[in-house]
Motif scaffolding. Structure first.
Motif, PDB file in Angstrom:
ATOM      1  N   GLN A 270       0.826  -1.212   0.000  1.00 44.59           N
ATOM      2  CA  GLN A 270       0.000   0.000   0.000  1.00 44.59           C
ATOM      3  C   GLN A 270       0.857   1.257   0.000  1.00 44.59           C
ATOM      4  OE1 GLN A 270      -3.561   0.511   0.139  1.00 44.59           O
ATOM      5  NE2 GLN A 270      -3.548  -1.580  -0.652  1.00 44.59           N
ATOM      6  N   ASN A 271       1.895   1.255   0.820  1.00 48.21           N
ATOM      7  CA  ASN A 271       2.781   2.417   0.866  1.00 48.21           C
ATOM      8  C   ASN A 271       3.533   2.584  -0.453  1.00 48.21           C
ATOM      9  OD1 ASN A 271       4.039   4.643   2.232  1.00 48.21           O
ATOM     10  ND2 ASN A 271       5.897   3.403   2.421  1.00 48.21           N
ATOM     11  N   GLY A 272       3.990   1.455  -1.029  1.00 48.10           N
ATOM     12  CA  GLY A 272       4.678   1.506  -2.312  1.00 48.10           C
ATOM     13  C   GLY A 272       3.794   2.041  -3.417  1.00 48.10           C
ATOM     14  N   LYS A 273       2.519   1.695  -3.367  1.00 45.08           N
ATOM     15  CA  LYS A 273       1.573   2.193  -4.371  1.00 45.08           C
ATOM     16  C   LYS A 273       1.448   3.714  -4.280  1.00 45.08           C
ATOM     17  CE  LYS A 273      -3.104   1.356  -6.140  1.00 45.08           C
ATOM     18  NZ  LYS A 273      -4.347   0.557  -5.963  1.00 45.08           N
ATOM     19  N   ARG A 278       3.345   9.281  -6.120  1.00 42.55           N
ATOM     20  CA  ARG A 278       3.986  10.495  -5.620  1.00 42.55           C
ATOM     21  C   ARG A 278       5.186  10.913  -6.466  1.00 42.55           C
ATOM     22  NH1 ARG A 278       6.564  10.312   0.202  1.00 42.55           N
ATOM     23  NH2 ARG A 278       8.590  10.521  -0.838  1.00 42.55           N
ATOM     24  N   ILE A 279       5.939   9.929  -6.957  1.00 47.18           N
ATOM     25  CA  ILE A 279       7.118  10.282  -7.755  1.00 47.18           C
ATOM     26  C   ILE A 279       6.804  10.277  -9.257  1.00 47.18           C
ATOM     27  CG2 ILE A 279       8.655   9.434  -5.948  1.00 47.18           C
ATOM     28  CD1 ILE A 279       9.279   7.021  -7.670  1.00 47.18           C
ATOM     29  N   ASN A 280       5.505  10.256  -9.561  1.00 48.68           N
ATOM     30  CA  ASN A 280       4.990  10.501 -10.918  1.00 48.68           C
ATOM     31  C   ASN A 280       5.205   9.347 -11.897  1.00 48.68           C
ATOM     32  OD1 ASN A 280       3.411  12.411 -12.218  1.00 48.68           O
ATOM     33  ND2 ASN A 280       5.135  13.298 -13.332  1.00 48.68           N
ATOM     34  N   ASN A 376      13.024  12.747 -14.195  1.00 49.70           N
ATOM     35  CA  ASN A 376      12.596  13.337 -12.933  1.00 49.70           C
ATOM     36  C   ASN A 376      12.100  12.273 -11.958  1.00 49.70           C
ATOM     37  OD1 ASN A 376      11.945  15.581 -11.148  1.00 49.70           O
ATOM     38  ND2 ASN A 376       9.804  15.172 -11.643  1.00 49.70           N
ATOM     39  N   SER A 377      11.322  11.303 -12.471  1.00 45.64           N
ATOM     40  CA  SER A 377      10.839  10.222 -11.600  1.00 45.64           C
ATOM     41  C   SER A 377      11.997   9.374 -11.087  1.00 45.64           C
ATOM     42  CB  SER A 377       9.839   9.347 -12.353  1.00 45.64           C
ATOM     43  OG  SER A 377       8.640  10.050 -12.606  1.00 45.64           O
ATOM     44  N   LYS A 378      12.973   9.132 -11.940  1.00 42.80           N
ATOM     45  CA  LYS A 378      14.150   8.378 -11.503  1.00 42.80           C
ATOM     46  C   LYS A 378      14.874   9.121 -10.383  1.00 42.80           C
ATOM     47  CE  LYS A 378      17.994   8.671 -13.712  1.00 42.80           C
ATOM     48  NZ  LYS A 378      19.028   8.579 -14.774  1.00 42.80           N
ATOM     49  N   ASN A 379      15.045  10.420 -10.544  1.00 42.75           N
ATOM     50  CA  ASN A 379      15.732  11.205  -9.524  1.00 42.75           C
ATOM     51  C   ASN A 379      14.965  11.200  -8.210  1.00 42.75           C
ATOM     52  OD1 ASN A 379      17.742  11.839 -11.356  1.00 42.75           O
ATOM     53  ND2 ASN A 379      16.849  13.815 -11.934  1.00 42.75           N
ATOM     54  N   GLN A 380      13.643  11.257  -8.306  1.00 38.26           N
ATOM     55  CA  GLN A 380      12.838  11.210  -7.088  1.00 38.26           C
ATOM     56  C   GLN A 380      12.956   9.839  -6.416  1.00 38.26           C
ATOM     57  OE1 GLN A 380       8.922  13.241  -6.851  1.00 38.26           O
ATOM     58  NE2 GLN A 380       9.158  13.528  -9.062  1.00 38.26           N
ATOM     59  N   TYR A 381      13.034   8.795  -7.226  1.00 40.93           N
ATOM     60  CA  TYR A 381      13.234   7.457  -6.650  1.00 40.93           C
ATOM     61  C   TYR A 381      14.555   7.416  -5.882  1.00 40.93           C
ATOM     62  CZ  TYR A 381      14.449   2.525  -6.303  1.00 40.93           C
ATOM     63  OH  TYR A 381      14.841   1.300  -5.819  1.00 40.93           O
ATOM     64  N   GLN A 382      15.597   7.973  -6.470  1.00 41.45           N
ATOM     65  CA  GLN A 382      16.909   7.941  -5.827  1.00 41.45           C
ATOM     66  C   GLN A 382      16.930   8.723  -4.518  1.00 41.45           C
ATOM     67  OE1 GLN A 382      19.007   9.200  -9.543  1.00 41.45           O
ATOM     68  NE2 GLN A 382      20.361   7.473  -9.135  1.00 41.45           N
ATOM     69  N   THR A 385      14.118   7.148   0.889  1.00 41.56           N
ATOM     70  CA  THR A 385      14.871   6.373   1.865  1.00 41.56           C
ATOM     71  C   THR A 385      14.932   4.921   1.412  1.00 41.56           C
ATOM     72  OG1 THR A 385      12.935   5.755   3.185  1.00 41.56           O
ATOM     73  CG2 THR A 385      14.006   7.875   3.706  1.00 41.56           C
ATOM     74  N   GLN A 386      15.838   4.157   1.985  1.00 43.17           N
ATOM     75  CA  GLN A 386      15.936   2.751   1.601  1.00 43.17           C
ATOM     76  C   GLN A 386      14.650   2.009   1.907  1.00 43.17           C
ATOM     77  OE1 GLN A 386      18.572   1.334  -0.165  1.00 43.17           O
ATOM     78  NE2 GLN A 386      16.966  -0.206  -0.411  1.00 43.17           N
ATOM     79  N   SER A 387      14.018   2.357   3.020  1.00 41.92           N
ATOM     80  CA  SER A 387      12.752   1.707   3.383  1.00 41.92           C
ATOM     81  C   SER A 387      11.673   2.022   2.353  1.00 41.92           C
ATOM     82  CB  SER A 387      12.311   2.186   4.762  1.00 41.92           C
ATOM     83  OG  SER A 387      11.050   1.633   5.097  1.00 41.92           O
ATOM     84  N   GLU A 388      11.630   3.275   1.899  1.00 45.75           N
ATOM     85  CA  GLU A 388      10.639   3.644   0.882  1.00 45.75           C
ATOM     86  C   GLU A 388      10.919   2.939  -0.438  1.00 45.75           C
ATOM     87  OE1 GLU A 388       9.292   8.168   2.118  1.00 45.75           O
ATOM     88  OE2 GLU A 388      11.257   7.871   1.167  1.00 45.75           O
ATOM     89  N   LYS A 389      12.189   2.847  -0.817  1.00 46.28           N
ATOM     90  CA  LYS A 389      12.544   2.115  -2.042  1.00 46.28           C
ATOM     91  C   LYS A 389      12.078   0.661  -1.949  1.00 46.28           C
ATOM     92  CE  LYS A 389      16.656   4.840  -3.228  1.00 46.28           C
ATOM     93  NZ  LYS A 389      18.132   4.834  -3.322  1.00 46.28           N
ATOM     94  N   ASN A 390      12.295   0.051  -0.781  1.00 46.63           N
ATOM     95  CA  ASN A 390      11.876  -1.338  -0.586  1.00 46.63           C
ATOM     96  C   ASN A 390      10.366  -1.481  -0.754  1.00 46.63           C
ATOM     97  OD1 ASN A 390      14.528  -2.017  -0.048  1.00 46.63           O
ATOM     98  ND2 ASN A 390      14.274  -2.027   2.169  1.00 46.63           N
ATOM     99  N   ASP A 391       9.625  -0.518  -0.219  1.00 49.60           N
ATOM    100  CA  ASP A 391       8.163  -0.568  -0.333  1.00 49.60           C
ATOM    101  C   ASP A 391       7.728  -0.419  -1.788  1.00 49.60           C
ATOM    102  OD1 ASP A 391       8.088  -0.816   2.383  1.00 49.60           O
ATOM    103  OD2 ASP A 391       7.271   1.185   2.784  1.00 49.60           O
ATOM    104  N   LEU A 392       8.365   0.477  -2.524  1.00 50.89           N
ATOM    105  CA  LEU A 392       8.011   0.674  -3.931  1.00 50.89           C
ATOM    106  C   LEU A 392       8.287  -0.594  -4.732  1.00 50.89           C
ATOM    107  CD1 LEU A 392       7.050   2.468  -6.212  1.00 50.89           C
ATOM    108  CD2 LEU A 392       9.358   3.384  -6.413  1.00 50.89           C
ATOM    109  N   ILE A 393       9.427  -1.222  -4.481  1.00 52.26           N
ATOM    110  CA  ILE A 393       9.750  -2.472  -5.185  1.00 52.26           C
ATOM    111  C   ILE A 393       8.740  -3.556  -4.817  1.00 52.26           C
ATOM    112  CG2 ILE A 393      11.462  -4.283  -5.531  1.00 52.26           C
ATOM    113  CD1 ILE A 393      12.215  -1.610  -6.803  1.00 52.26           C
ATOM    114  N   LYS A 394       8.363  -3.633  -3.544  1.00 54.49           N
ATOM    115  CA  LYS A 394       7.356  -4.629  -3.105  1.00 54.49           C
ATOM    116  C   LYS A 394       6.054  -4.426  -3.857  1.00 54.49           C
ATOM    117  CE  LYS A 394       9.053  -7.433   0.026  1.00 54.49           C
ATOM    118  NZ  LYS A 394       9.041  -8.900  -0.200  1.00 54.49           N
ATOM    119  N   PHE A 395       5.660  -3.166  -4.029  1.00 53.45           N
ATOM    120  CA  PHE A 395       4.450  -2.885  -4.774  1.00 53.45           C
ATOM    121  C   PHE A 395       4.560  -3.372  -6.212  1.00 53.45           C
ATOM    122  CE2 PHE A 395       2.672   0.283  -7.805  1.00 53.45           C
ATOM    123  CZ  PHE A 395       1.349  -0.142  -7.764  1.00 53.45           C
TER     124      PHE A 395
END
Length: 399
Positions: A270-273, A278-280, A376-382, A385-395
């Motif tokens: 849910q957070n990853g979604k 958010r990062i477009n 721009n979306s790539k830069n926002q991904y970078q 935080t590592q936890s947020e990246k993990n959540d996005l990948i999980k999604f």
């Protein structure tokens, strides 16, 4: 009585053995863990044609006696789309010969695709001198019927060629001339005699009939009445596959189910979604589309979640292979649907081969190779935080 007593231990042992086998039987996979399978709600006639197409797609293997070659890439459809999923480096295709919208300049030298295998006594093709080329990893083929029936009006509404909204994203359709054997789909919109194409890495194929005909011809070296040109001699030859088989395979691709998302209620997912929007990322990978009218009721006016806009986007120099199809620029690629992404390793040998040519070996690698309109979306991904990246990948893995 004595005979019955002698047989009793054997019957008992046999019964125990048979009963104990149950726990060793393989557990059937859940429906959401499979890419293949038909849409629900098909008529009996549609189910019958789906099964006929399933056999042609997965079981029919061409040989020299049935028209294979002499040059080819694969011997049947499932060679490139095992389990209806993505291909691997071993099944990746090579296209060459076109650098702009003026057309392919190497058709006389075997373009647009290399046939890298040959029957005994023949030499496989190689890329001609001076030709730019690109590698195309076969995509998953599930859910394609939904994509076919998105209306041209909806695709045009998502297009923003002049970036009027100022978000840095300016997706455009790939407009092309119809092959002579094609009829415009319902709700089709023409511009200067050209129509929106939507299938393939560059959206160069108009519909699933063209996609199927091209695959038989270019991938297996099989001529049909739709495209009777022999890829080896360049001559017109008698059909090597029946119209019925072509139509059955088209029906099969049309009525394969859409991938089923998994673990949607998990907090990480849910957070990853939310982060995805958010990062477009959702500007190109549109979470939800709607079909227009389809003669297949199960596909007609349905809402679905493919995570694509079916448009071409400039992905920057890093993904510019110097090759194109149709009116697309060499750096433009159609937004690939993300549904089924998490199941890709099941048909890719337990690992990922992502982007148009399989160069990315993880979801994160694929994200970091985005450029151009996705910079721009790539830069926002970078910056996550590592936890947020993990959540996005999980999604993304849940799709």
């Amino acid at each position: 009585m004595l005979l019955e007593l002698k047989l009793f231990p054997k019957i008992l042992v046999l019964g125990l053995l048979l009963g104990s086998c149950d726990k060793y039987e393989p557990v059937a996979p859940l429906e959401e863990e499979l890419l293949d399978g038909p849409l629900g709600g098909l008529t009996s006639a549609q189910n019958a044609q789906f099964l006929a197409g399933d056999i042609a797609f997965n079981d029919d293997v061409f040989t020299s006696r049935s028209g294979l070659g002499p040059l080819f890439v694969a011997t049947n459809c499932a060679s490139c789309h095992a389990g209806d999923g993505k291909g691997t480096p071993f099944t990746t295709l090579t296209r060459f010969g076109q650098t702009d919208a003026t057309g392919n300049q190497f058709l006389h030298l075997g373009g647009p695709q290399i046939q890298n295998r040959a029957l005994p006594g023949y030499e496989p093709e190689t890329v001609p001198n001076g030709a730019t080329f690109s590698k195309f990893t076969p995509p998953a083929v599930t859910g394609l019927g939904f994509l076919q029936y998105v209306t041209d009006a909806d695709i045009m509404a998502m297009s923003d060629p002049n970036d009027d909204d100022g978000d840095g994203i300016s997706g455009v359709p790939n407009w092309g001339t119809l092959k002579e054997y094609l009829d415009p789909l319902d709700n089709a919109i023409a511009q200067d005699g050209k129509y929106i194409h939507r299938f393939g890495k560059k959206a160069a194929a108009y519909d699933l009939l063209q996609q199927t005909v091209d695959a038989y011809n270019q991938d297996i070296g099989i001529a049909s009445s739709f495209d009777p040109k022999d890829v080896y001699s360049g001559l017109t030859i008698d059909p090597e596959v029946s119209d019925k088989t072509i139509r059955d395979v088209v029906a099969y691709l049309n009525t394969l189910k859409a991938p089923i998302p998994r673990n949607q209620e998990a907090s990480q997912v849910q957070n990853g979604k939310s982060l995805f929007s958010r990062i477009n990322c959702a500007s190109c990978h549109r979470p939800e589309l709607v079909t227009g009218y389809s003669p297949i009721e199960a596909l007609s006016r349905k809402t679905f979640q493919p995570y694509t806009d079916l448009l071409l986007h400039d992905m920057g120099l890093g993904l510019d292979d110097g090759y194109t199809e149709g009116s697309a620029l060499t750096s433009e690629w159609r937004t690939p649907p993300l549904w089924g992404l998490g199941l890709s390793p099941t048909t890719q040998g337990g690992q990922y081969f992502l982007l148009h040519d399989g160069r990315a070996h993880s979801i994160e690698e694929a994200i970091l190779m985005h450029g151009g309109e996705a910079e721009n979306s790539k830069n926002q991904y970078q910056s996550l935080t590592q936890s947020e990246k993990n959540d996005l990948i999980k999604f993304l893995e849940s799709l």
